[in-house]
Design a protein around this motif. Structure first.
Motif, PDB file in Angstrom:
ATOM      1  N   TYR A 506     -35.304  81.893  35.342  1.00  0.00           N
ATOM      2  CA  TYR A 506     -34.867  81.116  33.878  1.00  0.00           C
ATOM      3  C   TYR A 506     -35.891  80.227  33.755  1.00  0.00           C
ATOM      4  CZ  TYR A 506     -31.991  77.875  31.567  1.00  0.00           C
ATOM      5  OH  TYR A 506     -31.539  76.740  30.680  1.00  0.00           O
ATOM      6  N   CYS A 508     -36.425  76.645  31.950  1.00  0.00           N
ATOM      7  CA  CYS A 508     -35.774  75.210  31.343  1.00  0.00           C
ATOM      8  C   CYS A 508     -36.178  75.023  30.133  1.00  0.00           C
ATOM      9  CB  CYS A 508     -35.837  74.086  32.231  1.00  0.00           C
ATOM     10  SG  CYS A 508     -34.897  74.625  33.920  1.00  0.00           S
ATOM     11  N   ARG A 511     -34.713  77.561  27.681  1.00  0.00           N
ATOM     12  CA  ARG A 511     -33.264  77.780  27.994  1.00  0.00           C
ATOM     13  C   ARG A 511     -33.040  79.033  27.761  1.00  0.00           C
ATOM     14  NH1 ARG A 511     -30.523  72.660  28.008  1.00  0.00           N
ATOM     15  NH2 ARG A 511     -31.606  71.018  27.447  1.00  0.00           N
TER      16      ARG A 511
END
Length: 1406
Positions: A506, A508, A511
């Motif tokens: 993932y 950040c 997103r």
């Protein structure tokens, strides 16, 4: 490491609601759970939590064999064994129906009811199981007490006849290997030659657990004793089995074995758990630690320990008590959760009735759920499931080198990034005033510069405790539940997770989750040893299902998640542990080899060069399955430069040491460089392992990058209930630092320091000297016991603890003061450094001052001496004293010094806040006379330093210690009589908070009166149409009171002598500020200390309020208020005379033309016309020579009010000129300064300080205010000398604008015609004064009435008129009867004003 979250889930009972669940047991994979009742057996699936199969025995079977007692799974989950109360074993086959699965979901035919989201599809394959009876076995040996599965082929059955029978899963008995307690020799260790069997009758095993890693069984007997059964090999030949007693145990209830850490936990009837470890030297059981509830956790007795269960990886143990309550402890005894400390409401008494009584429990897969049998009544129980989150350190110990705190659940992450924790806290937040930071020896500016921003900063700091919940994508976790491994990179911007198969990561910033595009690649491998980040790559220890090989895979972060971009390195054995340090990858596998690889990134497309540097065999140290972590730590200093090889450009880096945690025993293997290979790469060898510590749960070490301080190079150990330990390097002094080539030298420069922590540490910020952890908290939503929400809701809070003071105290105790000073100096810039010193002093003071026995070597003097080395010494001592009982102050100040001397030192250093704290101490130690004297001294200093908030508090303090106010409540002082009663004209006072708000000080109490003759409270400029009614409403609502004159003498003062002295001190400082033209500071002083400026200024008209240098005062106004100078504009005002053309309208000009904040609403230039008939009009102050010209003012006298039609054109021209002046002026300062200047203009006007009023009006470019000042020169409150100074001020300002500040020239030209008008006023007053003197010299005396009727008295010129000046607004503060100061009165010497030649303006010289 394990923390509960949310509400416990209550599962619906199968069968009758009144059945009692006896036991809950999971299979080896902890996916299937068997719940056993007297008559039935149910098997549950873990995720989703649903029952799979339910079997109820027949009545004939129950009568013949007895009710169910225990249940046990076969390791491969293909069979279940149930023991009965009549001594029978029932074997069942558990078969999976492969043709179809359970709980198949089908969409209804209605289109609106069909599922359209991926989350609604249960992709987990729920097996359809079938239970069939395999065999019933009669055990002719009494009742069965416990069963234990010891292998994939055998099960151990304990009976009441002291036998341990071994049965095969096919139902046959392995008679040759059955054990009899009467024939097993028992001793305290394996070295004792004398061993005796159990000879007592009716002694049998009531609990047992087997572990091949401890090579034996842990058992408890029915008489309360506990022991450990072991044998030379796992066959457990009855003739070779030996029993080892657990010494000191006579009330054992249950036993559980921790496989990974090789621990045996024994529950006792006294509610505590004793944990034993096996002594490798003697083979006996050695007490490692005890898990016992403190009085803070639960003051009562929860009863005997009922049940215990270790988590799958051995990092936590859950325990329950017979009287109720559940707790979770870490491996070595740190309490993580206790339901006895939960919030059950005020109506619950846990000592009498505990709502959570658990009889059996079992951990689910990966430890994310704890299944429990909750006893409701005597014959009723429920199955509940409590969710947990855990630290990634429990399964992925390489995350210990990250600064980010996060927890992982089965399908989500709870993240609290280090960036949110420390970026903004790296500024001092001990005090909000800049002076306090200068006291601390820190002169860097604050991040916040106002109280509003400081409040936002504090709120943001509180918000950092919130967790960011990162939900795993449903497309991945639905088929790969549960989450097994997770990793966060050093920046905290990327997260990698791995479930049952494959992995995902993932971003950040974006997103977005990145998953495998080809699901076959995701299902083809399993992450078996953890994941970590190396630069832009994901490194994972995997097992390839398709190839059947163990691998290390490197997936680039920026490329697609696909095997074609991955770098795959095949290894020889299953990978257990991964770790990394810079570019060195550490891999530990099932072959007991620690392999160190050197990584080199070629590009970002998966091309990574992996070179094996060294392989270390540690099979002699521990079993591979017992290795908790293996990592490289940078513990040694770099070797000297003269030892560097010539082939290298610089000195070589010292080989990093290998640190291994095996079953809680921390060992260090030093590596040294001994040769080079054919490629000129170094070859390494290893020294014998050195044991650093035992009972170690987690290890943290610095990354080796950044500042190499002692704290960043320390090795941190967490040992559970034994506290924390830090292996700290002791750097020698520079003058004595010598390089020793000995390989053991660096260990001699380190010291192990133990200390206690109040939190469970999960992350250590080395450079910030802070520990981060988590703790369990609860919230009760329903107290109804019948509700499923009767149990509290569990939440997780982030916690932190500063550890610097612990290290400093340990070093000072060992006389290592220099090293303590070095560490403290490196941390002196931390915001909580003063707090750390305060904690250090406080702990030592509390321990030594409350000791009942004499202390041979007191540590307080050395601590005081140590703290004295830092600038915050005075602050630390007083803060510690204020948080300590008064009884301990004598011991503290006996070492720190007398408080009075420390107070004087604070005054010398201008540390006023700290001095005020000492004043509170002195109030309790000294007499009131001494306290008053010192407080007065501090007040004088605070006034000099312009610390108005502190001065206000000191004034309150001084008035509170007045001896006259001790026995009776202090009467409120009437401010009207404070300086003597003098009658004055009626005036309206604004709200008490007005001056405080405007001048930026703290709000004053509503009961304090302030006398200002204002007609309206200051407010924002508003449209003129709505201004008049608002003004009248405000005027009617405001209470009127008398202004208070400032001048008074001691005879008319009604207060005490102390209050008189305080008031005189305040007035002296106010006089100093006014005489030095510091109006901003004067306003702040008045707001803070409740000084009535109007009355006081009226008394200072001929003293401090004199203006002898108007230019200097105007410059000081611009400087103090940050008020911009007007910018010159030659195009608007050419040198030749020209007529004024009305400027175009603009909102800014209209706003500037409104002067509502002064109380006297200036001319509303845009809305002045049309005028009402008969209204008093202002004649145009323009020369008749040039219409609209401002170059010539002339001596035109102001005429009376004429016809409106005749004066209207001149009025319009005048209004147009004023508006053009407003439009021409440079941009004004900020709104706050504008309001402050308006307020000061109002005060000066009411106090008849016309000179200061003129200066402020010029700064505001308010022509109408200048007119009012000139008109005020006619009144009796303005002396002739003041009128002369007023004319001189106008002349000086006019000359200054022509010479230096051309920006003011248009305005001064507009008001220059007031100089001749002032001259006429002065001449008239001089003639009147001379006539009065001539009459006084005549022998005949006449009355004052006759003198007033003398026709020869000259008349003053008529007052000038302005449209907005009403009759009520031309009033004065003081009555005409106020005596003017006599000429013989000596005016106090005034401080010299700045020279007129000083560089003044920011204006351009043209």
């Amino acid at each position: 490491m394990y923390f509960p979250i949310g509400w416990p889930k209550v599962l619906k009972n199968l069968g009758t609601d009144t059945q009692l669940i006896k036991q809950i047991v999971s299979n080896r994979d902890k996916v299937l759970f068997a719940s056993l009742c007297d008559e039935s057996l149910a098997i549950w699936f873990c995720k989703p939590t649903v029952p799979v199969v339910y079997h109820k025995r027949s009545a004939e079977s129950l009568q013949r064999l007895g009710v169910n007692v225990c249940v046990e799974w076969k390791p491969d989950s293909s069979m279940i064994c149930i023991s009965t109360s009549e001594g029978h074993l029932i074997l069942y086959n558990v078969e999976s129906q492969n043709d179809h699965t359970a709980y198949q979901q089908c969409d209804p035919p209605t289109a609106s009811l069909r599922r359209d989201s991926a989350e609604l599809f249960v992709k987990e394959v729920i097996p359809s199981l079938k239970i069939t009876l395999f065999k019933e076995i009669l055990v002719w040996d009494g009742q069965i007490t416990r069963m234990c599965c010891i292998s994939g082929t055998e099960i151990l059955v304990c009976t009441t006849r002291a036998h341990l029978l071994r049965y095969r899963w096919d139902g046959s008995q392995n008679r040759d290997y059955c054990l009899d307690l009467g024939r097993i020799p028992f001793s305290i260790n394996q070295q004792v030659s004398k061993a005796e069997p159990i000879l007592e009758d009716n002694t049998h095993v009531n609990d047992i657990e087997y572990s091949p890693l401890v090579c034996g069984f842990g058992i408890t007997l029915n008489d309360g004793r506990a022991a450990y059964l072991t044998a030379p090999n796992l066959k457990f030949d009855p003739n070779a089995v030996q029993g080892i007693w657990a010494q000191g145990i006579d009330d054992a209830t249950c036993v559980r074995v921790n496989h990974k850490f090789r621990l045996i936990a024994i529950g006792r009837k006294n509610s505590q758990i004793d944990v034993f470890t096996i002594d490798e030297a003697t083979g006996g059981l050695e007490l490692s630690h005890t898990m016992v509830l403190s009085s803070k956790d639960f003051p009562g007795d929860p009863g005997p320990v009922k049940c215990m269960r270790w988590s799958g990886e051995g990092r936590a143990v859950a325990a329950s008590w017979e009287r109720g309550g559940v707790s979770v402890w870490s491996t070595f005894g740190a309490l993580l959760m206790c339901s006895l400390a939960w919030d059950y409401g005020l109506s619950q008494d846990l000592a009498r009735h505990n709502p959570l009584v658990v009889s059996s429990m079992e951990w689910a897969t990966e430890g994310y759920q704890l299944w429990m049998v909750k006893v409701e009544e005597e014959a009723k129980s429920n199955l509940i499931q409590m969710d947990f989150v855990k630290s990634p350190l429990s399964v992925n110990p390489c995350m210990s080198n990250q600064r980010h705190l996060y927890l992982q659940a089965d399908d989500k992450l709870y993240v609290n990034l280090e960036d949110n924790l420390t970026r903004r806290t790296k500024i001092p937040i001990i005090d909000s005033s800049s002076d306090a930071f200068q006291e601390n020896g820190q002169d860097h500016p604050l991040e916040y510069d106002s109280s509003t921003k400081y409040k936002e900063f504090v709120d943001d700091n509180e918000c950092r405790k919130q967790w960011i919940v990162l939900q795993l994508p449903a497309t991945y976790i639905a088929t790969n539940w549960p989450l097994r491994f997770s990793a966060v990179d050093s920046s905290g911007q990327h997260v990698c997770v791995a479930g049952r198969a494959g992995l995902a990561h993932y971003s950040c910033a974006a997103r977005r989750w990145k998953l495998f595009g080809n699901e076959a690649h995701e299902r083809d491998f399993v992450v078996a040893a953890g994941v970590l980040w190396w630069r832009d790559y994901i490194v994972a220890g995997c097992y390839s299902i398709t190839d059947g090989h163990d691998e290390i895979r490197f997936y680039p972060r920026d490329a697609k998640l696909d095997n074609k971009f991955a770098k795959i390195v095949r290894v020889q054995a299953q990978v257990f542990v991964l770790d990394i340090l810079d570019d060195q990858l550490v891999v530990f596998g099932a072959d007991a080899l620690v392999t160190i690889y050197e990584l080199n990134r070629i590009d970002n497309s998966g091309n990574v060069e992996v070179r094996c540097v060294q392989a270390v065999d540690i099979s002699a140290l521990s079993h591979p399955a017992c290795v908790v972590s293996a990592s490289l730590c940078r513990l040694q200093d770099a070797p000297p430069a003269h030892l560097a090889r010539s082939a290298r450009a610089g000195p070589p880096a010292a080989p990093d040491s290998l640190v291994i945690n095996a079953s809680g025993k921390l060992m260090m293997v030093q590596r040294e460089e001994y040769d080079v290979d054919e490629d000129n790469n170094p070859a390494y060898s290893c020294l014998p392992a050195t044991v650093l510590a035992s009972c170690v749960e987690s290890v943290w070490s610095g990354s080796g990058s950044g500042a190499q301080t002692q704290l960043s190079r320390a090795l941190w150990l967490w040992c559970g209930a034994l506290g924390a330990r830090v292996w700290l390097p002791l750097m020698p002094r520079e003058v004595t630092r010598r390089t020793d080539p000995s390989r053991h030298t660096f260990m001699a420069k380190r010291i192990m320091l133990p200390f206690h922590l109040d939190i469970y540490p999960l992350t250590i910020l080395f450079d910030d000297a802070i520990l981060l952890g988590a703790e369990n908290d609860t919230t009760l939503y329903a107290s109804d016991s019948n509700s499923v929400f009767s149990l509290p809701f569990c939440v997780i809070n982030r916690t932190s603890q500063v550890y610097l003071h612990q290290i400093l105290r340990q070093l000072l105790r060992r006389n290592l003061g220099y090293h303590a000073w070095e560490i403290a100096r490196s941390c002196s810039q931390l915001p909580y450094f003063p707090h750390s010193l305060e904690l250090l002093l406080h702990e030592v003071l509390e321990e030594e001052a409350t000791s009942k026995e004499p202390i041979p070597d007191a540590q307080l003097p050395s601590v005081i001496e140590f703290v004295h080395e830092f600038p915050v010494y005075l602050q630390t001592v007083v803060q510690c004293a204020r948080k300590t009982e008064i009884a301990l102050w004598a011991y503290l100040f006996s070492a720190a010094g007398k408080p009075k001397e420390l107070f004087q030192e604070c005054l010398q250093r201008k540390m006023l806040d700290t001095a005020a704290s000492y004043l509170i101490i002195l109030q309790n130690l000294e007499s009131s006379t001494v306290s008053r004297q010192l407080a007065t001294q501090l007040l004088d200093t605070a006034l000099q330093q312009e610390r108005w908030d502190l001065a206000r508090d000191l004034v309150r303090f001084l008035r509170a210690i007045d001896p006259n106010d001790v026995d009776s409540p202090r009467n409120s002082i009437n401010v009207q009589t404070k300086y003597g009663q003098i009658v004055q004209s009626q005036s309206v006072s604004p709200n008490a908070e007005d001056l405080s708000v405007i001048l930026g000080s703290m709000q004053l109490g509503g009961t304090r009166g302030r006398s200002f003759s204002t007609t309206a409270a200051p407010r924002e400029p508003s449209p003129p149409a709505a201004h008049a009614p608002r003004r009248s409403a405000a005027t009617a609502a405001v209470k009127r009171k008398k202004s208070v004159p400032a001048r008074s003498d001691r005879d008319t003062y009604n207060g005490t002598a102390e209050e008189f002295f305080i008031d005189m001190m305040i007035q002296r400082h106010a006089r100093l500020l006014l005489s030095t033209a510091r109006l901003l500071a004067l306003g702040r002083l008045a707001a803070a200390l409740d000084l009535h400026l109007v009355a006081w200024l009226a008394g200072e008209r001929e003293r401090a309020a004199r203006v002898d240098a108007a230019v200097v005062c105007l410059r000081r106004l611009h400087e103090d208020f940050n008020w911009p100078y007007p910018a010159p504009d030659d195009t608007e005002y050419p040198q030749r005379k020209t007529s004024v053309v009305p400027a175009p309208c603009s909102p800014a000009a209209e706003c500037d033309s409104l002067c509502g904040d002064s109380g006297y609403v200036s001319l509303s230039l845009r809305n002045a016309l049309p005028l009402a008939a008969g209204a008093p009009l202002s004649p145009a102050p323009l020369s008749s020579v040039g219409e609209g010209s401002v170059a010539e003012g002339g001596g035109v006298a102001w005429g009376g009010a004429g016809d409106a039609a005749d004066v209207a054109p001149d009025e319009r021209r005048y209004a147009a000129l004023m508006e053009r002046l407003h439009h021409h002026q440079a941009e004004r300062g900020d709104h706050t300064a504008h309001v402050q200047l308006r307020y000061l203009l109002q005060l000066m006007t009411e106090a008849s300080c016309v000179e200061w009023a003129l200066v402020v009006a010029v700064a505001l470019r308010d022509a109408l205010a200048v007119l009012r000042c000139v008109n005020a020169a006619r009144g009796p409150d303005v002396s002739l000398e003041a009128a002369l100074r007023l004319r001189a001020a106008l002349a000086d300002l006019r000359a200054w604008t022509d010479a230096e500040c051309i920006g003011y020239r248009p305005f001064l030209m507009a008001i220059s015609n007031q100089i001749p008008y002032l001259t006429s006023i002065i001449n008239a007053r001089e003639r009147r004064a001379s006539l009065a003197q001539s009459r006084a010299r005549t022998p005949s005396t006449s009355s004052l009435t006759e003198q007033k009727q003398t026709p020869q008295e000259p008349k003053l010129p008529p007052p000038q008129k302005a449209q907005e000046v009403s009759k009520q607004s031309v009033r004065k503060d003081s009555p005409s009867t106020m005596p003017e100061p006599e000429s013989e009165v000596l005016v106090p010497a005034r401080p010299p004003l700045p020279s007129r030649e000083e560089p003044a303006s920011n204006c351009a010289i043209m």
